[in-house]
Design an enzyme around this catalytic site. Structure first.
Site, PDB file in Angstrom:
ATOM      1  N   LYS A  16       0.829  -1.154   0.036  1.00  0.00           N
ATOM      2  CA  LYS A  16      -0.019  -0.018   0.174  1.00  0.00           C
ATOM      3  C   LYS A  16       0.845   1.408   0.048  1.00  0.00           C
ATOM      4  CE  LYS A  16      -2.581  -0.785   3.696  1.00  0.00           C
ATOM      5  NZ  LYS A  16      -1.807  -2.203   4.114  1.00  0.00           N
ATOM      6  N   ARG A  92     -10.390   0.772   9.633  1.00  0.00           N
ATOM      7  CA  ARG A  92      -9.917  -0.652  10.086  1.00  0.00           C
ATOM      8  C   ARG A  92     -11.211  -1.488  10.337  1.00  0.00           C
ATOM      9  NH1 ARG A  92      -4.207  -0.936  10.835  1.00  0.00           N
ATOM     10  NH2 ARG A  92      -3.414   1.134  10.892  1.00  0.00           N
ATOM     11  N   ARG A 126      11.766  -8.802   5.551  1.00  0.00           N
ATOM     12  CA  ARG A 126      12.181  -7.328   5.895  1.00  0.00           C
ATOM     13  C   ARG A 126      13.411  -7.086   6.789  1.00  0.00           C
ATOM     14  NH1 ARG A 126       7.275  -3.140   6.796  1.00  0.00           N
ATOM     15  NH2 ARG A 126       7.110  -4.416   8.737  1.00  0.00           N
ATOM     16  N   ARG A 159      12.797  -6.824  12.852  1.00  0.00           N
ATOM     17  CA  ARG A 159      12.097  -6.255  13.851  1.00  0.00           C
ATOM     18  C   ARG A 159      11.344  -7.201  14.438  1.00  0.00           C
ATOM     19  NH1 ARG A 159       8.458  -1.466  11.111  1.00  0.00           N
ATOM     20  NH2 ARG A 159       6.981  -3.027  11.438  1.00  0.00           N
ATOM     21  N   ARG A 170      -0.618 -11.081  13.150  1.00  0.00           N
ATOM     22  CA  ARG A 170      -0.889  -9.700  12.574  1.00  0.00           C
ATOM     23  C   ARG A 170      -1.931  -9.812  11.466  1.00  0.00           C
ATOM     24  NH1 ARG A 170       4.414  -6.979  11.003  1.00  0.00           N
ATOM     25  NH2 ARG A 170       3.084  -5.573  10.091  1.00  0.00           N
TER      26      ARG A 170
END
Length: 215
Positions: A16, A92, A126, A159, A170
């Site tokens: 996005k 959301r 990532r 992370r 998530r």
């Protein structure tokens, strides 16, 4: 369409941010995210809203969730200042989607479709510079020297929220909250889906054409 009003939807890792940046440049619109809107209106007076604190800053400084009513008001303020926009990260949930209808008329709800396993690969791969925050990826966007940031020479780290277990959690939370939102726009006939699993340039070609077709 000179300055379209676009809602972009997609799971974490769907791209996005990448596509929103291209939309803002191509169509001369604002990129409005919930996080940016909150940071830009930290000191907004919400004393008339019967909330625990009088500004969003007080929630944020304490690490507490900003109530939906406050988020709604901040997003509405940001939208009112934009001639055109791509809205990212809001709504959301279905309640926020219904609130959004009272704030603005969307030209398009754009959904970036990416499979769960591809999302897991993207997010767990990532790597982030511990010094300057620049993002890399172990497959798609590698630094010149492994483990070292091209920008500042800082160490690249994974992370805590990019481990596989956390990523899957998530994505499940996203699915539970956002699936009703997607169905909402689909039922209204406002949702357009784009295959987000291809290279960013290929995805962009479809995104641009979809926006232009909605004019």
């Amino acid at each position: 369409m000179a300055q379209p009003r676009i809602l972009i939807l997609g799971a974490p890792g769907a791209g996005k941010g990448t596509q929103s940046a291209r939309i803002t440049e191509e169509f001369d619109v604002d990129h409005i995210t919930t996080g940016d809107a909150l940071r830009g209106n930290k000191d907004m007076d919400i004393s008339d809203m019967d909330t625990e604190y009088d500004t969003p800053r007080e929630y944020m400084d304490r690490g507490e969730l900003v109530p939906d009513a406050v988020v709604n008001a901040i997003v509405e303020e940001a939208l009112s200042q934009a001639d055109g926009f791509v809205l990212d990260g809001y709504p959301r949930n279905l309640e926020q989607a219904e609130e959004l209808e009272g704030m603005t008329d969307l030209d398009l709800a754009l959904m970036l479709d990416v499979s769960q396993e591809e999302l897991v690969d993207r997010l767990t791969g990532r790597r982030v510079c511990s010094e300057c925050g620049t993002n890399y990826h172990v497959e798609y966007d590698q630094p010149e020297e492994e483990g070292v940031c091209d920008e500042c020479g800082g160490e690249l780290i994974q992370r805590d929220d990019d481990t596989e277990e956390t990523v899957r959690e998530r994505l499940e939370v996203y699915r539970e909250n956002t699936e009703p939102v997607i169905e909402h726009y689909e039922e209204q006939g406002d949702l357009e889906r784009v295959d987000g699993e291809r290279a960013p340039d290929e995805v962009w070609a479809d995104v641009k054409a979809t926006i232009e077709d909605a004019a």
